[in-house]
Design a protein around this motif. Structure first.
Motif, short mmCIF file in Angstrom:
data_model
loop_
_atom_site.label_atom_id
_atom_site.label_comp_id
_atom_site.label_asym_id
_atom_site.label_seq_id
_atom_site.Cartn_x
_atom_site.Cartn_y
_atom_site.Cartn_z
N THR A 16 0.83 -1.13 0.08
CA THR A 16 -0.20 -0.03 0.37
C THR A 16 1.12 1.16 0.02
O THR A 16 0.40 2.13 0.31
CB THR A 16 -0.67 0.30 1.11
N SER A 17 2.17 0.61 -0.01
CA SER A 17 2.61 2.39 -0.02
C SER A 17 4.65 2.00 -0.88
O SER A 17 4.53 0.64 -1.22
CB SER A 17 3.09 2.13 1.76
N VAL A 18 5.24 3.21 -1.25
CA VAL A 18 6.67 2.78 -2.09
C VAL A 18 7.44 2.30 -1.14
O VAL A 18 7.29 3.82 0.08
CB VAL A 18 6.29 4.16 -2.88
N ARG A 19 7.91 1.66 -1.41
CA ARG A 19 9.52 1.27 -0.33
C ARG A 19 10.45 0.55 -0.90
O ARG A 19 10.02 0.02 -2.20
CB ARG A 19 9.49 1.07 0.73
N LEU A 20 11.52 1.26 -1.02
CA LEU A 20 13.18 0.20 -1.80
C LEU A 20 13.23 -1.24 -1.81
O LEU A 20 12.96 -1.21 -0.50
CB LEU A 20 14.26 1.04 -1.18
N ASP A 21 12.66 -2.27 -2.34
CA ASP A 21 12.84 -2.90 -2.31
C ASP A 21 14.29 -3.93 -2.87
O ASP A 21 14.64 -4.35 -1.80
CB ASP A 21 11.92 -4.01 -3.46
N HIS A 22 14.72 -3.33 -3.92
CA HIS A 22 16.22 -4.01 -4.11
C HIS A 22 16.87 -2.92 -4.97
O HIS A 22 16.23 -2.46 -5.45
CB HIS A 22 16.32 -5.35 -4.91
N THR A 23 18.30 -3.07 -4.62
CA THR A 23 18.75 -2.31 -5.81
C THR A 23 20.21 -2.78 -6.71
O THR A 23 20.80 -3.78 -5.71
CB THR A 23 19.32 -0.92 -5.15
#
Length: 142
Positions: A16-23
């Motif tokens: 439900t929100s934006v978050r960094l998953d991987h880079t």
């Protein structure tokens, strides 16, 4: 398309929100760089995933090391919010492997830590020249 929020009900469901998953983190030797970071932060290197070698940060985010052997690596900055009680151990690990740490991002104050926002912080380079930072308090943003 509806603007109604999505409520996750199962693992792998949309968030439900934006978050960094991987880079992706470029490295000349993905194993060397991933193991360096994992050793300093007290983490583990995961199993290879295609061309990537992940370091799970423990907050749902992974750094996926990707090898670029024949191309220059552009230095990037990665900052890690770490528990206060683990900071000294991380500094000791840097000292044990002979890596100089600095109080500032320009690396002009060797062997010192900063005390920004009531916490402590230090900068250091990884084997590929990425400017890494450990800090115990998040920066206060205007």
């Amino acid at each position: 398309m509806s603007d109604a929020p999505i409520t996750p009900t199962a693992p792998g469901a949309p968030t439900t929100s934006v978050r960094l998953d991987h880079t992706a983190v470029y490295a000349r030797d993905r194993r060397l760089s991933a193991e360096f970071l994992a050793a300093i932060l007290g983490l583990e290197v995961g199993a290879p995933f295609g061309p990537f070698l992940p370091v799970d940060l423990g907050n749902g985010v992974t750094l996926d090391y990707y090898e670029l052997r024949d191309e220059p690596i552009q230095s990037q900055h990665y900052a890690f919010l770490v528990p206060e009680e683990r900071f000294d151990t991380m500094i000791a690990r840097l000292e044990a492997v002979g890596v100089t740490y600095y109080a500032d991002p320009n690396h002009t104050e060797p062997g010192r830590v900063n005390h920004l926002f009531g916490g402590r912080g230090a900068y250091f380079e990884d084997p590929d020249g990425h400017n890494l930072e450990i800090l115990t308090r998040p920066y206060v943003r205007p």
